[in-house]
Design a protein around this motif. Sequence first.
Motif, mmCIF file in Angstrom:
data_model
loop_
_atom_site.group_PDB
_atom_site.id
_atom_site.type_symbol
_atom_site.label_atom_id
_atom_site.label_comp_id
_atom_site.label_asym_id
_atom_site.label_seq_id
_atom_site.Cartn_x
_atom_site.Cartn_y
_atom_site.Cartn_z
ATOM 1 N N UNK A 1 -12.440 3.863 -12.498
ATOM 2 C CA UNK A 1 -11.366 4.188 -13.501
ATOM 3 C C UNK A 1 -10.813 5.399 -13.297
ATOM 4 N N UNK A 2 -11.735 6.352 -12.681
ATOM 5 C CA UNK A 2 -10.890 7.748 -12.438
ATOM 6 C C UNK A 2 -10.040 7.672 -11.240
ATOM 7 N N UNK A 3 -10.122 6.439 -10.435
ATOM 8 C CA UNK A 3 -8.931 6.139 -9.488
ATOM 9 C C UNK A 3 -7.671 5.695 -9.981
ATOM 10 N N UNK A 4 -7.617 5.402 -11.392
ATOM 11 C CA UNK A 4 -6.281 5.158 -12.014
ATOM 12 C C UNK A 4 -5.370 6.558 -11.999
ATOM 13 N N UNK A 5 -6.064 7.268 -12.363
ATOM 14 C CA UNK A 5 -5.403 8.786 -12.263
ATOM 15 C C UNK A 5 -5.283 9.671 -11.027
ATOM 16 N N UNK A 6 -6.266 9.211 -10.308
ATOM 17 C CA UNK A 6 -6.333 10.289 -8.960
ATOM 18 C C UNK A 6 -7.048 9.213 -7.983
ATOM 19 N N UNK A 7 -6.347 8.422 -7.251
ATOM 20 C CA UNK A 7 -6.976 7.598 -6.265
ATOM 21 C C UNK A 7 -7.302 8.180 -4.812
ATOM 22 N N UNK A 8 -6.871 9.599 -4.599
ATOM 23 C CA UNK A 8 -6.907 10.083 -3.517
ATOM 24 C C UNK A 8 -5.820 9.772 -2.523
ATOM 25 N N UNK A 9 -5.897 10.293 -1.376
ATOM 26 C CA UNK A 9 -5.027 9.658 -0.224
ATOM 27 C C UNK A 9 -4.637 8.360 -0.428
ATOM 28 N N UNK A 10 -3.198 8.137 -0.158
ATOM 29 C CA UNK A 10 -2.779 6.625 -0.190
ATOM 30 C C UNK A 10 -3.223 6.097 1.495
ATOM 31 N N UNK A 11 -3.780 5.011 1.199
ATOM 32 C CA UNK A 11 -4.204 3.941 2.284
ATOM 33 C C UNK A 11 -3.048 3.125 2.709
ATOM 34 N N UNK A 12 -2.897 2.881 3.967
ATOM 35 C CA UNK A 12 -1.862 2.012 4.459
ATOM 36 C C UNK A 12 -2.483 0.407 4.356
ATOM 37 N N UNK A 13 -2.336 -0.321 3.554
ATOM 38 C CA UNK A 13 -2.683 -1.715 3.286
ATOM 39 C C UNK A 13 -1.630 -2.533 3.445
ATOM 40 N N UNK A 14 -0.166 -2.187 3.367
ATOM 41 C CA UNK A 14 0.938 -3.301 3.868
ATOM 42 C C UNK A 14 2.043 -2.407 4.674
ATOM 43 N N UNK A 15 2.913 -2.963 5.287
ATOM 44 C CA UNK A 15 3.861 -2.309 6.017
ATOM 45 C C UNK A 15 5.275 -3.179 5.708
ATOM 46 N N UNK A 16 6.450 -2.721 6.269
ATOM 47 C CA UNK A 16 7.445 -3.452 5.904
ATOM 48 C C UNK A 16 7.566 -4.654 6.379
ATOM 49 N N UNK A 17 6.583 -5.092 7.143
ATOM 50 C CA UNK A 17 6.524 -6.686 7.634
ATOM 51 C C UNK A 17 6.013 -7.484 6.500
ATOM 52 N N UNK A 18 5.446 -6.875 5.413
ATOM 53 C CA UNK A 18 5.033 -7.649 4.273
ATOM 54 C C UNK A 18 5.822 -7.737 3.043
ATOM 55 N N UNK A 19 7.101 -7.019 3.383
ATOM 56 C CA UNK A 19 8.028 -7.080 2.217
ATOM 57 C C UNK A 19 8.531 -8.500 1.849
ATOM 58 N N UNK A 20 8.480 -8.873 0.498
ATOM 59 C CA UNK A 20 8.546 -10.274 0.345
ATOM 60 C C UNK A 20 9.836 -10.730 0.237
ATOM 61 N N UNK A 21 10.153 -12.116 0.737
ATOM 62 C CA UNK A 21 11.403 -12.551 0.594
ATOM 63 C C UNK A 21 11.691 -12.732 -0.740
ATOM 64 N N UNK A 22 12.886 -12.385 -1.378
ATOM 65 C CA UNK A 22 13.136 -12.776 -2.812
ATOM 66 C C UNK A 22 14.361 -13.391 -3.284
ATOM 67 N N UNK A 23 14.642 -13.876 -4.176
ATOM 68 C CA UNK A 23 15.949 -14.305 -4.899
ATOM 69 C C UNK A 23 16.467 -13.134 -5.572
ATOM 70 N N UNK A 24 17.772 -13.463 -6.136
ATOM 71 C CA UNK A 24 18.542 -12.434 -6.815
ATOM 72 C C UNK A 24 17.708 -12.331 -8.391
ATOM 73 N N UNK A 25 17.625 -11.191 -8.744
ATOM 74 C CA UNK A 25 17.030 -11.091 -10.046
ATOM 75 C C UNK A 25 17.816 -11.144 -11.398
#
Length: 482
Positions: free
Chosen positions: A251-275
């Motif tokens: 639960x403490x990680x919601x406020x302070x999760x520590x250093x950001x980990x790299x789970x995804x990259x630009x290759x994982x950006x989702x194809x989208x329709x117009x909002x």
Amino acid sequence: MSTPTSVTTPPTPTPPSAVPAPGLSGVLDRIGFTRVQAAVIILLMAGLFFDTLEQNSTGAMGPLIKDSLGIGNAQLTLINTVTVIGGLAGRLIGGYIADRWGRRTALSLNLLVYTLGGLISAAAVNYEMLLASRFVVGIGLGGEFTVGLAILAELVATRHRGRMLATLNISSGGIGNIVSFGFFLMVLGPLGNVLGGDDTSWRWTYVILALPAVLVVFFRRYLPESPRFLLSKGRVEEANRSLTRLASGSIAGLRDPGPTQQFVTLDDVLPTTKTSYTEVFRGQNLRRTVAIGSASWMSFGAQVTLLFLMPILLMSRGYSLSDSLLFTMIMNIGSLLGACAACYLAGRFPRRKTVMAAAVLGCISAIAFATLAQNAVLILVLGAIFQFFTMLLNTMLSVWTPELFPTSIRAMGTSVVNGIGNIAGAVMPFAALFFFNIAGIAGVFFMIAGMYALLVVAARFGPETLNKSLEEVTENVVVDSK
């Protein structure tokens, strides 16, 4: 002596459900279900719990409001209708905000509007002011559930998605419905004199319902934004920050999760329709909206009709207001069990078959109530059975709906489908009153039985989504809409 021939055993095929999903779905599958997701669910359930109490309030307090303001059944029903119409507006506004600016922003605004409307209801000096305030309450209520479904669908692993989405209805349709009528029984009964008697107790009830929502807004500051939403906007670093919070496991990680980990990259950006809401009515999106929206009309219309009219229907049989509220509370034990059953079924059985089977059994239970509920015991037993299938249906449709639309219009698509049910909630109580005047309680339940029969037909055209990632379900939808 001959050398034994070496035989190569072919590898055992890996079940499709065990193949690691690529991209963001794979990341969420590896993270699994942690205390962070549990905290998110609790925050969403808290808001939905108070929403349910508010949604049931006018029906439960109807006789007191009628006497205090000097109105009749038709005017009281109009209050419900205006609230439902406000809910439709709230769904559409909340869905757009969620898909354009973020799920977390929409959820906070929903509860603030709801609280404002509740306080205005408490101070209403006449029928017109109460009517306007219930419209404001409806706006706040409207987006809460649909945006909650969208964000939760995007925060959990595929294998947990059905069960976790169904869990939300345990709070709203299950526990909320039981506690709400028990709450109204208490504040309008034993505590009624303390709150000033029949003329003012309903006003204080609106105040009591509005204030706790402020606390929920405060704690929702720590909700992680949906990483799917962030990736759909190309905000990779923020998506990684959100995933780091989810992966922290505390639960403490919601406020302070520590250093950001790299789970995804630009290759994982989702194809989208117009909002845009126009995308909800194009290609496969349109077919899905029509099919599940029609099912939502039948299911939600039946639920709102019964929740709103049940105390009035029971009083027509000669029961007192207190007895009617007590009976309704007991019958809603069936709702809680129905939501719990949906949690089990949503993780194991196909959506389409489950919805169709529940609709058939709901139709049978409605006919049984209409023809056999002639005394208190049968009213309670058959009413609880009917509420079981009502909540099972509503919960399964709630699980199914956010799975059908691409990320860029998921909240809007969910809002439209639920909004169709919202309109049914505004219209069907009037139709129920028509049948009630003709054939009494039996007429109302025969009407609902017919609605469930039509629901079976509508659900037949919905696509199956069990054990499929959101990307797998919606990929063709995105392609078709371009």
